[in-house]
Each structure stands twice: as structure tokens, then as C-alpha cells.
Design a protein around this motif. Structure first.
Motif, short mmCIF file in Angstrom:
data_model
loop_
_atom_site.label_atom_id
_atom_site.label_comp_id
_atom_site.label_asym_id
_atom_site.label_seq_id
_atom_site.Cartn_x
_atom_site.Cartn_y
_atom_site.Cartn_z
N LYS A 1 0.61 3.84 -2.93
CA LYS A 1 -0.72 4.30 -3.33
C LYS A 1 -1.02 5.68 -2.76
O LYS A 1 -0.43 6.12 -1.78
N TYR B 1 -6.75 6.90 -1.55
CA TYR B 1 -7.86 6.60 -2.45
C TYR B 1 -9.14 6.20 -1.72
O TYR B 1 -10.22 6.19 -2.32
N GLU B 2 -9.05 5.87 -0.44
CA GLU B 2 -10.20 5.28 0.26
C GLU B 2 -11.35 6.28 0.39
O GLU B 2 -11.14 7.45 0.70
N GLU C 1 -10.04 -1.70 2.96
CA GLU C 1 -9.85 -0.27 3.18
C GLU C 1 -9.74 0.07 4.66
O GLU C 1 -9.13 1.08 5.02
N SER D 1 -5.62 8.52 -5.79
CA SER D 1 -6.03 7.26 -6.41
C SER D 1 -5.07 6.16 -5.99
O SER D 1 -4.12 6.39 -5.25
N GLU D 2 -5.33 4.96 -6.49
CA GLU D 2 -4.44 3.83 -6.19
C GLU D 2 -3.20 3.84 -7.07
O GLU D 2 -2.32 2.99 -6.90
N SER E 1 -6.07 -0.49 4.97
CA SER E 1 -5.19 0.34 4.13
C SER E 1 -5.18 1.78 4.59
O SER E 1 -4.19 2.49 4.38
N ASP F 1 0.81 -1.22 0.00
CA ASP F 1 0.00 0.00 0.00
C ASP F 1 0.84 1.27 0.00
O ASP F 1 0.31 2.37 -0.20
#
Length: 512
Positions: free
Chosen positions: A83, A86-87, A95, A374-375, A98, A80
Motif C-alpha cells: 500500500k 494513505y493514512e 491506521e 492511496s491503498e 498501519s 500493508d
């Protein structure tokens, strides 16, 4: 909160949130891996979670009596790390985990610090820190750490990189559930590889370790997978986090997303000029919101990128970093310790308060246009240059933002963090015991719940140790009466800070 449902009890913090109790001294903290991550997201830039209790944000720096205190929230998971944030609600499944995994964007912001810090707080230990203390005693207390210690995978490589770059006088951590102290000497190198040494930015799992003499062979800095048999959910995986559990179990050092190839060689030392020629640092994808933020800066980034690209060093010559981690809050455990640190700017008898830090406010403005949402993997912006393996934006760019902060925020004076806490979410009624559960966490438990049974201050529901039965007259087995916990409550503290800095609250606004 990321943990099995049986541990989802209300606890005692709500009494501080409602004002039933007040912290006796000013308290600052960072988040770990068992926090209410939705509430942390509402205060992304930091803020009061209760009167006298201040959350430092996903990353942050504040001042107290002249001391500069930095902090970074979360634990390191390589799948993660690259990234963006993004959640979005509803926060479900992976999530929930993450959200408390530290992101490279937060590390990048911390790496922009040019002036020395006195204290840094993290949840994870810095990687390799065990080699600078009594490793034998550590393994006597936690023998299941032996493989991680031998492989060099104990702790966070992100925090090791930050420790190497920042070198505060003190570094405080938690997470491993024992007291441990160490000291990294001023001439020691705890993490030599810099940005390129942390997956997924590294092209391979190379041998690396501290260069301190007499510390034994170097160890591979690859995938970190701590399996603590003695504590609760050390990997921060909930019962239903099957996707992340599968990734961890696979023992791979590569994240489960389609990353572009590394932007520069693993062992290549690049100057500012050669970094530009070889495309060492690529531009991150820019959202419309980020483009608007760039435009608001009046093209300052483009102009300043042409100027001096040197970067100053925040380390204090000859000063070591003393590390201290404490145990978890349980009986007969070493979870509290008092350390005196001289406050350089405190006048005798002065009532000390938290202050905004001019450099950090400037860094927030400087990095805001590059916030990843975003991811997709975050890479430092094209304006950044490599300085001893660390991607930094030029001093002139930071100085421009510091001038803005001094003119528009500080105005030549100290600016204290305002005591502007207000409750924004419903809370349990007064007298609710710590052991009370709500909604999903209480289904099937009825009036008798299996759990830790801490009870309230009058002793009700004391239980019989971990896993014992705990009775509570106010145990809930019905739905929580307020909005569901995946709701994001726009917090006025975040709105006020963003307005003060002239930036947009992209996370909360996006998720409403």
C-alpha cells in the motif's frame, strides 16, 4: 501510538523535546512499532525530534564523519506492504498500526542506492539472519520463536532483501527483545529472490532460504506472524485493532485488498530488454500532484529512460555484514553496547556533525513523482529495470539528479544538517512524571493507575514492577489540554528540506 491504553504513559522523552534535557552525543534513530506515528509522519524525510536526536525518516541516509548511515522505519506486515501512505488524520483503529508498517515504496527508494553504506539501522531483524549466528542460544532464550525459525518466517524479508543488496559493514536492529549477533559473509546469499520474493509481489509461497552451505534445508517465505508470549504486544496490535487482528489470525499470505496479478513470473529471470517486452514492471497510478512533479523535471525521465539501463552494485567486494540486535531498556538486560567504527573523513579533533548525503537527496528527487498516496498497490515505475531481481532506475537518471543536487544544494561543499529544531506541539508542564497519562489512556484510573510506574528522576511513582500500582501526584484523568494527538503539525524542517530539493511536501499538505 499503537499499544493498549494501559501503556499510554507520557514517558521521559518530552524533557528532550522541551529542552529540559539534552542528548549528550549526536543520536540517530528509526521508528519501530510503538512510536508516535503522527510525529514521525510530520518528519517523513527525517529531521530533529529534539536537539541532538535525529529521526532518519521513513527511509533515509545521512553522513557522519564520512560514514554513510542508512535506515528504514517500521516493521513488516505483508497485508500493508504494497500500500501507499494513505493514512490521514484522525488516525484511528487499524491506521494506528498501519502507519508503522514498512511500505514497498520505501524499500524501492533504498534499492536505488548505488554507493556502499557503512551502517544500516532497522527495527525488524532481516529474515534468515538467525541462521548466521548462534541459533541454539537464540531459541534457548526465546523458545517460542522455534516455529518461526523452522519455517523461515522470523524477521523481515524486506530487510533481508536490503541486506543482500546493500551489504553494509554493520546492520543494527531491535524488536525481538534480546541481544543477538551474526555475520553474513561476503560470499553468502541471505535472500536470493529479490523483489519478487516478498508478498504480495510473489505469486506463491515458494521454498527459499539462504544458500550458505551447512545451514540446513530451505524454508518457506510466507506469512509472518510472530506470537511472542514473553513481551508486550509483539504484533503491534492495539486492543481495538480488530480488523488487523482478524487478518493476522487468518494465517493467509495474501493481503486483504484487490491486488492485480503479479507483473512477472515468480521464478523468471528477466533481462532489461525482456522485462520491457513482457511488461515486467508496470507504471503505478499517478496523482495530479505526481504529474506536476514529473512536469517539473522537464521530461528528464522520458529522455533518460532511453539511455544506458545498467545499474552499479553498492556492495564492497570481500566485506561481510556484521549484525547486532540489542535487548529492550529494562534492568539487567543487554540494551546498550559501544562499537567503534572508523570515520574515514574525520580530521583529528574535528567536531563531527550530521551531513546530507548527495546520493540520497538525488534519490528523493528521483522517486518523488512516484510516491503512492492511496491503498492501491505500488509497483515500480515503467522506467525501472530488473538488475539481479531488484527494480532499479537507470544509472543515468540517478546521475542526472546527483548533478542537480551538486549544483543546487551542495555547490561543491559539504552541507551539514542544520540544527533547526523548533517545538511545534504542546508538551506536558515541567515536572510531569513519566507515569502520567492523559485523556483516554487515564480514564477510570484516577490518582492510582495500574501500569509500569517508572516515576520521575526523584523516585516518585516507582511502582512494584510490571502491572503494579504507581502513584503520581500529577497523574491526569482529564482531557489533554492541547490539540488532540491525531493532529498533524506542519514541521518547518520538512518544509525547508522540500524547498531545498524542489519537491512538494505531499503528505503533510494533504492532511492539514
Amino acid at each position: 501510538m499503537s499499544c493498549p491504553n494501559k501503556y499510554k504513559q507520557i514517558g521521559g522523552f518530552y524533557r528532550y523535546y522541551t529542552g529540559e534535557r539534552t542528548a549528550p552525543i549526536p543520536t540517530v534513530f528509526v521508528g519501530g512499532n510503538h512510536e508516535a506515528s503522527n510525529h514521525m509522519r510530520e518528519l517523513y524525510y527525517g529531521g530533529w525530534v529534539a536537539p541532538n536526536i535525529y529521526y532518519m525518516g521513513s527511509s533515509g541516509v545521512v553522513k557522519f564523519g564520512g560514514l554513510r548511515i542508512g535506515g528504514i522505519t517500521g516493521i513488516f506486515k505483508d497485508f500493508d506492504y504494497a500500500k501507499g501512505h494513505y493514512e490521514r488524520p484522525p488516525f484511528r483503529g487499524p491506521e494506528r498500526s498501519s502507519m508503522h508498517h514498512v511500505r514497498s515504496y520505501e524499500a524501492f527508494k533504498m534499492l536505488q542506492i548505488r554507493n556502499s553504506l557503512d551502517i544500516v539501522v532497522s527495527h525488524d531483524w532481516p529474515q534468515f539472519i538467525e541462521r548466521y549466528g548462534n541459533t541454539a542460544e537464540l531459541l534457548r532464550q526465546k523458545p517460542f520463536f522455534e516455529d518461526e525459525v523452522k519455517q523461515g518466517n522470523l524477521g523481515s524479508p524486506v530487510n533481508a532483501m536490503l541486506l543482500e543488496h546493500l551489504r553494509p559493514a554493520w546492520w543494527f536492529s531491535a524488536h525481538m527483545h534480546l541481544r543477538f549477533q551474526a555475520e553474513v559473509g561476503a560470499q553468502d546469499t541471505i535472500f536470493a529472490e529479490g523483489w519478487a520474493g516478498i508478498p504480495p509481489y510473489s505469486s506463491s509461497c515458494r521454498d527459499q532460504g539462504p544458500s550458505r552451505s551447512g545451514r540446513g534445508p530451505t524454508a518457506a517465505s510466507g506469512h509472518r506472524n510472530i506470537a511472542n508470549q514473553d513481551e508486550i504486544v509483539m504484533s503491534a496490535l492495539s486492543d481495538d485493532d480488530d480488523e488487523i487482528a482478524a487478518v493476522v489470525a487468518s494465517a493467509t499470505s495474501r493481503p486483504p485488498l484487490n491486488l492485480p496479478p503479479p507483473k512477472y513470473g515468480a521464478t523468471e529471470e528477466l533481462s532489461a530488454e525482456s522485462a520491457e517486452c513482457h511488461g515486467a514492471l508496470a507504471t503505478n497510478s499517478v496523482s495530479p500532484e505526481q504529474e506536476a512533479g514529473l512536469a517539473a523535471h522537464g521530461g528528464a525521465f522520458e529522455k533518460l529512460a532511453q539511455t544506458d539501463a545498467k545499474s552499479s552494485d553498492p556492495r564492497v567486494p570481500g566485506r561481510p555484514t556484521r549484525f547486532l540486535a540489542l535487548d529492550k531498556c529494562l534492568p539487567r538486560r543487554q540494551f546498550l553496547e559501544i562499537i567503534e567504527v572508523e570515520a574515514p573523513n574525520a580530521a583529528p579533533g574535528e567536531h563531527l556533525q550530521l551531513e546530507y548525503d548527495a546520493e540520497w537527496l538525488a534519490i528523493l528527487r528521483l522517486c518523488h513523482p512516484h510516491m503512492p498516496l492511496s491503498e492501491l498497490p505500488f509497483y515500480p515505475p515503467a522506467d525501472a529495470v530488473l538488475s539481479h531481481g531488484i527494480p532499479v532506475l537507470p544509472d543515468a537518471m540517478l546521475a542526472h539528479e546527483i548533478d542537480w543536487v551538486n549544483t543546487n544544494v551542495l555547490n561543491g561543499a559539504r552541507v551539514f544538517v542544520p540544527p533547526n529544531f523548533v517545538p511545534v506541539a504542546p508538551a506536558p508542564p515541567p515536572g510531569t512524571p513519566d507515569s502520567a497519562s492523559f485523556g483516554l489512556a487515564a480514564q477510570g484510573q484516577g490518582m492510582w493507575g495500574r501500569g509500569r510506574g517508572r516515576g520521575n528522576e526523584r523516585g516518585r511513582g516507582r511502582g512494584h514492577g510490571r502491572g503494579g500500582h504507581a502513584y503520581s501526584a500529577q497523574q491526569h484523568d482529564v482531557e489533554w489540554p492541547g490539540p488532540h494527538p491525531h493532529v498533524i503539525y506542519p514541521n518547518p524542517q520538512t518544509s525547508e528540506l522540500c524547498q531545498m530539493l524542489g519537491i512538494e511536501d505531499m503528505l503533510t499538505q494533504r492532511q492539514r
